[in-house]
Design a protein around this motif. Sequence first.
Motif, PDB file in Angstrom:
ATOM      1  N   LYS A 179       0.922  -1.259  -0.031  1.00 40.94           N
ATOM      2  CA  LYS A 179      -0.102   0.053   0.203  1.00 40.94           C
ATOM      3  C   LYS A 179       0.789   1.288  -0.162  1.00 40.94           C
ATOM      4  O   LYS A 179       0.536   2.359  -0.552  1.00 40.94           O
ATOM      5  N   LEU A 180       1.801   1.234   0.724  1.00 41.26           N
ATOM      6  CA  LEU A 180       2.971   2.337   0.923  1.00 41.26           C
ATOM      7  C   LEU A 180       3.515   2.550  -0.632  1.00 41.26           C
ATOM      8  O   LEU A 180       3.689   3.773  -0.976  1.00 41.26           O
ATOM      9  N   ILE A 181       3.808   1.503  -1.169  1.00 41.61           N
ATOM     10  CA  ILE A 181       4.581   1.518  -2.636  1.00 41.61           C
ATOM     11  C   ILE A 181       3.438   2.236  -3.767  1.00 41.61           C
ATOM     12  O   ILE A 181       3.642   3.143  -4.427  1.00 41.61           O
ATOM     13  N   GLU A 182       2.324   1.631  -3.616  1.00 40.24           N
ATOM     14  CA  GLU A 182       1.114   2.102  -4.363  1.00 40.24           C
ATOM     15  C   GLU A 182       1.056   3.624  -4.403  1.00 40.24           C
ATOM     16  O   GLU A 182       0.815   4.387  -4.969  1.00 40.24           O
ATOM     17  N   VAL A 183       0.933   4.112  -2.920  1.00 45.87           N
ATOM     18  CA  VAL A 183       0.750   5.380  -2.531  1.00 45.87           C
ATOM     19  C   VAL A 183       1.550   6.422  -3.156  1.00 45.87           C
ATOM     20  O   VAL A 183       1.483   7.310  -4.031  1.00 45.87           O
ATOM     21  N   GLN A 184       2.910   5.888  -2.855  1.00 47.42           N
ATOM     22  CA  GLN A 184       4.118   6.754  -3.661  1.00 47.42           C
ATOM     23  C   GLN A 184       3.992   6.723  -5.101  1.00 47.42           C
ATOM     24  O   GLN A 184       4.281   7.953  -5.537  1.00 47.42           O
ATOM     25  N   MET A 185       3.790   5.519  -5.830  1.00 47.89           N
ATOM     26  CA  MET A 185       3.509   5.456  -7.165  1.00 47.89           C
ATOM     27  C   MET A 185       2.569   6.447  -7.646  1.00 47.89           C
ATOM     28  O   MET A 185       2.743   7.149  -8.636  1.00 47.89           O
ATOM     29  N   ALA A 209       4.028  12.019  -9.650  1.00 49.95           N
ATOM     30  CA  ALA A 209       3.852  13.241 -10.198  1.00 49.95           C
ATOM     31  C   ALA A 209       3.704  14.494  -9.413  1.00 49.95           C
ATOM     32  O   ALA A 209       4.066  15.383  -9.796  1.00 49.95           O
ATOM     33  N   THR A 210       2.902  14.352  -8.351  1.00 49.88           N
ATOM     34  CA  THR A 210       2.384  15.495  -7.560  1.00 49.88           C
ATOM     35  C   THR A 210       3.366  15.789  -6.256  1.00 49.88           C
ATOM     36  O   THR A 210       4.104  16.580  -6.247  1.00 49.88           O
ATOM     37  N   ARG A 211       3.463  15.069  -5.346  1.00 49.75           N
ATOM     38  CA  ARG A 211       3.860  15.346  -4.212  1.00 49.75           C
ATOM     39  C   ARG A 211       4.621  14.444  -3.552  1.00 49.75           C
ATOM     40  O   ARG A 211       4.510  13.561  -2.783  1.00 49.75           O
ATOM     41  N   TYR A 212       6.203  14.148  -4.242  1.00 49.85           N
ATOM     42  CA  TYR A 212       6.925  13.204  -3.699  1.00 49.85           C
ATOM     43  C   TYR A 212       7.677  13.655  -2.589  1.00 49.85           C
ATOM     44  O   TYR A 212       7.953  14.690  -2.133  1.00 49.85           O
ATOM     45  N   CYS A 213       7.657  12.623  -1.867  1.00 54.34           N
ATOM     46  CA  CYS A 213       8.271  12.861  -0.399  1.00 54.34           C
ATOM     47  C   CYS A 213       9.592  12.009  -0.118  1.00 54.34           C
ATOM     48  O   CYS A 213       9.270  10.573  -0.310  1.00 54.34           O
ATOM     49  N   GLU A 242      13.210   5.944   2.464  1.00 54.33           N
ATOM     50  CA  GLU A 242      13.851   5.465   4.141  1.00 54.33           C
ATOM     51  C   GLU A 242      12.674   4.677   4.763  1.00 54.33           C
ATOM     52  O   GLU A 242      13.163   3.507   5.152  1.00 54.33           O
ATOM     53  N   VAL A 243      11.600   5.256   4.814  1.00 53.87           N
ATOM     54  CA  VAL A 243      10.388   4.320   5.292  1.00 53.87           C
ATOM     55  C   VAL A 243      10.280   3.011   4.681  1.00 53.87           C
ATOM     56  O   VAL A 243      10.135   2.138   5.390  1.00 53.87           O
ATOM     57  N   LEU A 244      10.303   2.994   3.537  1.00 54.66           N
ATOM     58  CA  LEU A 244       9.879   1.668   2.686  1.00 54.66           C
ATOM     59  C   LEU A 244      11.021   0.867   3.024  1.00 54.66           C
ATOM     60  O   LEU A 244      11.008  -0.243   3.195  1.00 54.66           O
ATOM     61  N   LEU A 264       9.060  -2.772  -5.406  1.00 54.78           N
ATOM     62  CA  LEU A 264      10.008  -1.669  -4.810  1.00 54.78           C
ATOM     63  C   LEU A 264      10.823  -1.111  -5.910  1.00 54.78           C
ATOM     64  O   LEU A 264      10.978  -0.019  -5.945  1.00 54.78           O
ATOM     65  N   ALA A 265      11.656  -1.885  -6.509  1.00 57.89           N
ATOM     66  CA  ALA A 265      12.428  -1.836  -7.814  1.00 57.89           C
ATOM     67  C   ALA A 265      11.594  -1.035  -8.705  1.00 57.89           C
ATOM     68  O   ALA A 265      12.380  -0.215  -9.360  1.00 57.89           O
ATOM     69  N   VAL A 266      10.449  -1.260  -9.022  1.00 56.35           N
ATOM     70  CA  VAL A 266       9.524  -0.658 -10.174  1.00 56.35           C
ATOM     71  C   VAL A 266       9.585   0.455  -9.681  1.00 56.35           C
ATOM     72  O   VAL A 266       9.467   1.638 -10.360  1.00 56.35           O
ATOM     73  N   LEU A 267       9.085   0.928  -8.219  1.00 56.03           N
ATOM     74  CA  LEU A 267       8.970   2.195  -7.924  1.00 56.03           C
ATOM     75  C   LEU A 267      10.261   3.001  -7.936  1.00 56.03           C
ATOM     76  O   LEU A 267      10.220   4.510  -8.384  1.00 56.03           O
ATOM     77  N   TYR A 268      11.193   2.333  -7.274  1.00 57.58           N
ATOM     78  CA  TYR A 268      12.523   2.909  -7.591  1.00 57.58           C
ATOM     79  C   TYR A 268      12.941   3.438  -8.812  1.00 57.58           C
ATOM     80  O   TYR A 268      13.645   4.597  -9.178  1.00 57.58           O
ATOM     81  N   GLU A 269      12.731   2.703  -9.765  1.00 59.24           N
ATOM     82  CA  GLU A 269      12.903   3.051 -11.171  1.00 59.24           C
ATOM     83  C   GLU A 269      11.979   4.261 -11.605  1.00 59.24           C
ATOM     84  O   GLU A 269      12.683   5.046 -12.378  1.00 59.24           O
ATOM     85  N   ALA A 270      10.974   4.119 -11.218  1.00 61.27           N
ATOM     86  CA  ALA A 270      10.162   5.221 -11.601  1.00 61.27           C
ATOM     87  C   ALA A 270      10.448   6.589 -11.038  1.00 61.27           C
ATOM     88  O   ALA A 270      10.454   7.729 -11.792  1.00 61.27           O
ATOM     89  N   LEU A 271      11.033   6.428  -9.881  1.00 61.26           N
ATOM     90  CA  LEU A 271      11.441   7.481  -9.368  1.00 61.26           C
ATOM     91  C   LEU A 271      12.632   8.089  -9.675  1.00 61.26           C
ATOM     92  O   LEU A 271      13.082   9.271  -9.876  1.00 61.26           O
TER      93      LEU A 271
END
Lengths: 97, 97
Positions: free
Chosen positions: A27-33, A37-41, A46-48, A84-91
Amino acid sequence: MTSSELQEQLNILAVTLLQEDADKIQKLIEVQMENLATRYCPLYEEVLDTQMYGFSREVDFAVRAGLLHELAGREIVSKLERELAVLYEALNEKAKQ
Amino acid sequence: MTSSELQEQLNILAVTLLQEDADKIQKLIEVQMENLATRYCPLYEEVLDTQMYGFSREVDFAVRAGLLHELAGREIVSKLERELAVLYEALNEKAKQ
């Protein structure tokens, strides 16, 4: 209840608990994904990472306690690591723009 | 083996595994205490905090999985936290000198 029924029940409970924790990280990963585009924290990473570490320790404990097969444990952790790797790649892609 | 014997065996195994992990952290604390005057490594605090977090997640899982009483779980974590607090106080004293 026989001892093998109890063992089965405990194993199912262990997997259920681990799946609940995996779902929270998912869920945390999804929220960040969604917020890419809008509010990257920046604290999210770190939390993940911390959550992933705690989760892998739980899984490791469950395996050592005989509640979960080692392969099943590895699979549940790998699945999250891939997401997580997909998220980091997107980041990273986002950072390049 | 009856189901209550199995449960007892699993509970003992869980406590043994957790105690092993607690001992490892305890050892890290002792090493840092011994090296207080000679070769202090700032990464030690980071490592200890991470280890403590992972350990508390293991204990929490064991409690939720019904392998450990909540009070026993809290006690095993508190004991380590107290020792960690002693180390950090000694580090603070050292920093003041």
